[in-house]
Scaffold this active site. Structure first.
Site, PDB file in Angstrom:
ATOM      1  N   HIS A  23       0.848  -4.315   9.400  1.00  0.00           N
ATOM      2  CA  HIS A  23       2.230  -4.081   8.980  1.00  0.00           C
ATOM      3  C   HIS A  23       3.059  -3.583  10.158  1.00  0.00           C
ATOM      4  O   HIS A  23       2.530  -2.962  11.095  1.00  0.00           O
ATOM      5  CB  HIS A  23       2.303  -3.032   7.860  1.00  0.00           C
TER       6      HIS A  23
ATOM      7  N   HIS B  40       0.828  -1.202   0.000  1.00  0.00           N
ATOM      8  CA  HIS B  40       0.000   0.000   0.000  1.00  0.00           C
ATOM      9  C   HIS B  40       0.869   1.262   0.000  1.00  0.00           C
ATOM     10  O   HIS B  40       0.646   2.195  -0.779  1.00  0.00           O
ATOM     11  CB  HIS B  40      -0.920   0.015   1.225  1.00  0.00           C
TER      12      HIS B  40
END
Length: 239
Positions: A196, A147
């Site tokens: 993450h 992302h």
């Protein structure tokens, strides 16, 4: 009688390219160092990752409304496919306007970034954070954040195109603001949702910036060569 002025040669673009190449080298070098430290599991960095992840997750499990907002932003507004769709629109627009070399260059850069991202994920094989009470889920390996990297690459390329086509001052600053908010914002959503580590997001940002910088510098060099004749004289600028 005054003698005619000598023809003015086009300005040398090497100085303009140099900062872009420098940005690419710095970001690429930092990304490489980070990659090595993550791969070997350097303890201080891993401890920082865990500290940040734990702190954000403790907040996330108590804030379902904010979690919902972050999931909308990360899954729809700033999703990698949303970013790639914007690049696709820009590529089609350039192609229809006749700027086919530039269109192909932008498309190739976006594709290269995706391949690099997926290749590194597979090579590093880093586990994502694991929680007994997750607020979101994600698949595949963690490093680098897809992302974050896709947002930087896509926003960087779109800003470059705006600059090349002489965007007005207001348009430029508005686009710059949206790009910064998007690139930073999507990284923060990935951290807040616990999918993450901090270093995954940093790695994505650095790699994305390096890809854009080298791509811009490479196109400038290619374009400059294409506009010069064999004897070094300038040729008319191509559309």
């Amino acid at each position: 009688m005054r003698s005619p002025s000598p023809p003015v040669s086009p300005p040398d673009r090497a100085p303009a390219r140099a900062p872009t190449v420098g940005v690419g080298i710095v970001c690429g070098s930092l990304a490489l160092v980070l990659l090595i430290l993550v791969t070997v599991g350097w303890s201080p960095l891993m401890s920082l990752d865990r500290t940040v992840a734990d702190a954000l997750h403790r907040r996330a499990v108590t804030e379902p409304g904010l979690v919902h907002v972050n999931r909308i932003l990360t899954d729809w507004v700033w999703d990698p496919w949303t970013m790639r769709a914007l690049i696709a629109v820009a590529v089609v627009g350039l192609w229809l306007r006749g700027a086919r070399l530039l269109a192909g260059w932008v498309a190739a850069t976006s594709l290269l970034a995706t391949l690099l991202q997926q290749g590194l994920k597979d090579a590093v094989g880093r586990e994502r954070p694991q929680w007994p009470d997750p607020v979101d889920s994600a698949h595949y390996a963690a490093f680098p954040s897809g992302h974050a990297m896709t947002a930087v690459v896509s926003c960087g390329l779109l800003l470059w195109l705006l600059r090349r086509h002489g965007a007005g001052r207001r348009v430029w600053w508005a686009a710059l603001t949206v790009a910064w908010v998007s690139a930073i914002g999507v990284g923060l959503t990935r951290l807040y949702l616990g999918v993450h580590w901090l270093t995954d997001v940093l790695g994505g940002w650095l790699l994305g910036a390096a890809v854009v910088a080298f791509s811009v510098a490479g196109f400038a060099r290619y374009d400059e060569r294409g506009r010069r004749g064999a004897d070094g004289s300038a040729l008319p600028r191509r559309p």
